[in-house]
Design an enzyme around this catalytic site. Structure first.
Site, mmCIF file in Angstrom:
data_model
loop_
_atom_site.group_PDB
_atom_site.id
_atom_site.type_symbol
_atom_site.label_atom_id
_atom_site.label_comp_id
_atom_site.label_asym_id
_atom_site.label_seq_id
_atom_site.Cartn_x
_atom_site.Cartn_y
_atom_site.Cartn_z
ATOM 1 N N HIS A 18 73.036 54.641 62.913
ATOM 2 C CA HIS A 18 73.674 53.409 63.374
ATOM 3 C C HIS A 18 73.760 52.396 62.236
ATOM 4 O O HIS A 18 72.980 52.428 61.277
ATOM 5 C CB HIS A 18 72.913 52.813 64.558
ATOM 6 C CG HIS A 18 71.528 52.337 64.217
ATOM 7 N ND1 HIS A 18 71.280 51.129 63.594
ATOM 8 C CD2 HIS A 18 70.316 52.914 64.401
ATOM 9 C CE1 HIS A 18 69.978 50.975 63.419
ATOM 10 N NE2 HIS A 18 69.372 52.053 63.892
ATOM 11 N N GLU A 76 65.778 57.015 69.837
ATOM 12 C CA GLU A 76 64.805 56.624 68.814
ATOM 13 C C GLU A 76 63.401 57.114 69.185
ATOM 14 O O GLU A 76 63.086 57.336 70.359
ATOM 15 C CB GLU A 76 64.820 55.092 68.666
ATOM 16 C CG GLU A 76 63.785 54.507 67.721
ATOM 17 C CD GLU A 76 63.997 54.891 66.262
ATOM 18 O OE1 GLU A 76 63.773 56.075 65.948
ATOM 19 O OE2 GLU A 76 64.337 54.014 65.457
#
Length: 200
Positions: free
Chosen positions: A9, A82
């Protein structure tokens, strides 16, 4: 053979400052939006068959720019979420700098469990299981996966045969692309941490 584009990201206000982990509401900042736009432009002539993402806002936001350029729908997958940073979630790196467990986590990553969180080996197994699912679903395709730095490092380390305790030697920058070809009998790493122009 399945070609996998592993995309980190783009930048948020927390990158390099704190462990956002799975904290909700972490979005790209102005620099990150510019990075995501450039990423989409870099990939515009690189045909992708399917686009997957961690379900967190910063990854979905990054994926949206790629999705628009590729005319694809982003498919969220928990496999690419994550790491669960447990008690360290939202702590700054400055706050963690004197924590012995955090120091062990960074030097002996393979066996050091995050307090109240995940073991890196568990996170690696999770991301690899997810990628192998995509290989089964797209046996002759190209897929893009937007995820997080440590998850991408863990995947690259796995396919490269690099021990987890050494994976900090890999650099995965915001909005970077790493490319891996996965075959039935082997894997080939074509690119790591590319932040410039990509050519098919």
């Amino acid at each position: 053979m399945t070609k996998i584009l592993l995309i980190r990201h783009a930048t948020t206000d927390s990158v390099g400052k704190r462990l956002s982990g799975r904290t909700p509401g972490v979005f790209l900042n102005e620099e990150g939006v510019a990075q995501a736009q450039q990423l989409a432009q870099r990939l515009a002539n690189f045909p992708v068959d399917a686009l997957y993402s961690s379900p967190l806002e910063r990854t979905l936001q990054t994926a949206d720019f790629v999705a628009q350029a590729q005319q694809l729908q982003t498919i969220p997958m928990e496999d690419f979420l994550e790491i669960n940073f447990g008690e360290w979630t939202n702590c700054t790196f400055e706050e963690l700098s004197g924590d012995q467990q955090f120091q062990r986590f960074n030097s002996f990553r393979s066996v050091t469990r995050i307090p109240g969180g995940e073991l890196m080996l568990e996170a690696q197994a999770r991301v690899i299981a997810g990628l192998q699912k995509l290989c089964a679903q797209h046996p002759h395709g190209t897929v893009a996966v937007v995820s997080h730095s440590d998850l991408i490092k863990a995947a690259v380390a796995y396919y490269a045969g690099v021990h987890l305790d050494m994976f900090q030697r890999l650099e995965i920058s915001p909005a970077s692309v790493s490319i891996i070809e996965v075959y039935e009998e082997t894997a080939r790493i074509l690119l790591i941490n590319d932040t410039g122009e990509l050519k098919p």
